[in-house]
Motif scaffolding. Structure first.
Motif, PDB file in Angstrom:
ATOM      1  N   PRO A   9     115.294 107.106  25.434  1.00  0.00           N
ATOM      2  CA  PRO A   9     113.725 107.734  25.110  1.00  0.00           C
ATOM      3  C   PRO A   9     112.690 107.044  24.204  1.00  0.00           C
ATOM      4  O   PRO A   9     111.741 107.088  23.766  1.00  0.00           O
ATOM      5  N   GLY A  10     113.054 105.976  24.381  1.00  0.00           N
ATOM      6  CA  GLY A  10     112.309 104.774  23.091  1.00  0.00           C
ATOM      7  C   GLY A  10     111.551 103.883  25.073  1.00  0.00           C
ATOM      8  O   GLY A  10     110.632 102.934  24.662  1.00  0.00           O
ATOM      9  N   ARG A  11     110.688 105.005  25.601  1.00  0.00           N
ATOM     10  CA  ARG A  11     110.408 103.734  27.086  1.00  0.00           C
ATOM     11  C   ARG A  11     108.474 103.749  26.587  1.00  0.00           C
ATOM     12  O   ARG A  11     108.348 103.986  27.973  1.00  0.00           O
ATOM     13  N   GLY A  12     108.339 104.865  26.704  1.00  0.00           N
ATOM     14  CA  GLY A  12     106.667 105.456  26.157  1.00  0.00           C
ATOM     15  C   GLY A  12     106.731 106.463  27.005  1.00  0.00           C
ATOM     16  O   GLY A  12     105.998 106.819  26.614  1.00  0.00           O
ATOM     17  N   SER A  13     107.311 106.846  27.080  1.00  0.00           N
ATOM     18  CA  SER A  13     107.319 108.538  28.244  1.00  0.00           C
ATOM     19  C   SER A  13     107.905 109.336  27.575  1.00  0.00           C
ATOM     20  O   SER A  13     109.463 108.742  27.017  1.00  0.00           O
ATOM     21  N   PRO A  14     107.613 109.858  26.965  1.00  0.00           N
ATOM     22  CA  PRO A  14     108.467 111.529  26.165  1.00  0.00           C
ATOM     23  C   PRO A  14     109.608 112.013  27.153  1.00  0.00           C
ATOM     24  O   PRO A  14     109.849 111.649  28.100  1.00  0.00           O
ATOM     25  N   PRO A  32     118.832 118.142  10.877  1.00  0.00           N
ATOM     26  CA  PRO A  32     119.580 117.488  10.569  1.00  0.00           C
ATOM     27  C   PRO A  32     119.572 115.932  12.101  1.00  0.00           C
ATOM     28  O   PRO A  32     119.332 114.143  11.448  1.00  0.00           O
ATOM     29  N   ILE A  33     120.269 116.145  13.126  1.00  0.00           N
ATOM     30  CA  ILE A  33     120.465 114.969  13.578  1.00  0.00           C
ATOM     31  C   ILE A  33     119.558 114.012  15.230  1.00  0.00           C
ATOM     32  O   ILE A  33     119.670 112.896  15.303  1.00  0.00           O
ATOM     33  N   GLN A  34     118.124 115.433  14.793  1.00  0.00           N
ATOM     34  CA  GLN A  34     117.040 114.132  15.505  1.00  0.00           C
ATOM     35  C   GLN A  34     116.646 112.763  14.998  1.00  0.00           C
ATOM     36  O   GLN A  34     116.761 112.147  16.136  1.00  0.00           O
ATOM     37  N   PRO A  35     116.148 112.549  14.023  1.00  0.00           N
ATOM     38  CA  PRO A  35     115.948 111.972  13.943  1.00  0.00           C
ATOM     39  C   PRO A  35     116.875 110.549  13.749  1.00  0.00           C
ATOM     40  O   PRO A  35     116.333 109.192  14.390  1.00  0.00           O
ATOM     41  N   ILE A  36     118.519 110.525  13.413  1.00  0.00           N
ATOM     42  CA  ILE A  36     119.708 109.824  13.601  1.00  0.00           C
ATOM     43  C   ILE A  36     119.417 109.715  15.527  1.00  0.00           C
ATOM     44  O   ILE A  36     119.947 108.085  15.791  1.00  0.00           O
ATOM     45  N   ILE A  37     119.325 110.291  16.321  1.00  0.00           N
ATOM     46  CA  ILE A  37     119.164 109.924  18.015  1.00  0.00           C
ATOM     47  C   ILE A  37     118.234 109.292  18.478  1.00  0.00           C
ATOM     48  O   ILE A  37     118.205 108.365  19.105  1.00  0.00           O
ATOM     49  N   LYS A  38     116.834 110.300  17.650  1.00  0.00           N
ATOM     50  CA  LYS A  38     115.626 109.251  17.763  1.00  0.00           C
ATOM     51  C   LYS A  38     116.003 107.468  17.411  1.00  0.00           C
ATOM     52  O   LYS A  38     115.461 106.619  18.370  1.00  0.00           O
ATOM     53  N   ASP A  39     116.854 106.771  16.456  1.00  0.00           N
ATOM     54  CA  ASP A  39     116.971 105.767  15.311  1.00  0.00           C
ATOM     55  C   ASP A  39     117.891 105.120  16.758  1.00  0.00           C
ATOM     56  O   ASP A  39     117.511 104.266  17.321  1.00  0.00           O
ATOM     57  N   VAL A  40     118.698 105.900  17.016  1.00  0.00           N
ATOM     58  CA  VAL A  40     119.860 105.035  17.517  1.00  0.00           C
ATOM     59  C   VAL A  40     119.661 104.969  19.100  1.00  0.00           C
ATOM     60  O   VAL A  40     119.341 103.531  20.031  1.00  0.00           O
ATOM     61  N   SER A  45     117.346 100.776  22.864  1.00  0.00           N
ATOM     62  CA  SER A  45     116.748 100.341  23.612  1.00  0.00           C
ATOM     63  C   SER A  45     115.859  99.301  23.617  1.00  0.00           C
ATOM     64  O   SER A  45     115.743  98.529  24.427  1.00  0.00           O
ATOM     65  N   ARG A  46     116.056  98.919  21.884  1.00  0.00           N
ATOM     66  CA  ARG A  46     115.665  97.124  22.079  1.00  0.00           C
ATOM     67  C   ARG A  46     116.631  96.208  22.357  1.00  0.00           C
ATOM     68  O   ARG A  46     116.361  95.157  22.364  1.00  0.00           O
ATOM     69  N   LEU A  47     117.513  96.688  21.665  1.00  0.00           N
ATOM     70  CA  LEU A  47     118.752  95.718  21.615  1.00  0.00           C
ATOM     71  C   LEU A  47     119.608  95.688  22.992  1.00  0.00           C
ATOM     72  O   LEU A  47     119.968  95.119  23.608  1.00  0.00           O
TER      73      LEU A  47
END
Length: 188
Positions: A9-14, A32-40, A45-47
């Protein structure tokens, strides 16, 4: 990474919604899981997803290679231009001047050699003409001598023939007288 893994999800497109036929239901937007999924997803995507970085590095490398190659070719063309300019401005006039100097000197030498050969040919022609004249004079002298010799031979032949004719006549007369004398004796 071939892209067979989970969507990042972190590629720049929704993030695209999962297909409807999936059995797993996505958690609610307010869970409450939504922010964790986003962070994961961002950590993933970074690692783990290096495709954007690698593609950026490839573009940078290609750009640098093309620029360096272009600069190298520009340097080669600039060196060629400088060489041609130097040749046209410095070397060519020197060569032309040296050629003119050497050609004029060579032309003078050639003219001198040509004049010497012409004089030698004239001398040789004169010598041959003198030799030919001498040969002709000798031939004429030999012909005159031969004609004189032949005339002498003719005169001697006429003289010999005349002497022979006279001797024959004398012999005929002598034999006829001898026959007459013999005829006198035979009649006895």
């Amino acid at each position: 990474m071939s892209g067979a893994g989970p969507a990042s999800p972190g590629r720049g497109s929704p993030a695209a919604p999962p297909p409807a036929d999936r059995r797993r239901d996505s958690p609610a937007a307010g869970s409450p899981i939504q922010p964790i999924i986003k962070d994961v997803g961002e950590v993933y995507s970074r690692l783990l997803d290096h495709r954007p970085v690698i593609q950026g590095e490839i573009r940078y490398f290609v750009k640098e290679f093309e620029e360096k190659r272009g600069l190298r070719e520009l340097r080669v063309l600039e060196n060629l231009k400088n060489t041609v300019f130097e040749t046209n401005e410095r070397v060519l006039p020197k060569c032309e001047q040296a050629m003119q100097d050497n050609l004029s000197e060579t032309f003078k030498r050639l003219q001198a050699a040509n004049a010497m050969i012409h004089r030698l040919q004239e001398r040789e022609f004169e010598v041959r003409k003198l030799q030919a004249d001498k040969v002709m004079a000798r031939e004429e002298k030999c012909i005159a001598h031969w004609e004189e010799f032949m005339k002498e031979q003719q005169n001697k032949r006429v003289e010999v023939d005349e002497e022979h004719r006279k001797a024959m006549e004398r012999l005929k007369e002598q034999y006829s007288e001898m026959e007459k004398e013999l005829a006198k004796y035979v009649s006895f």
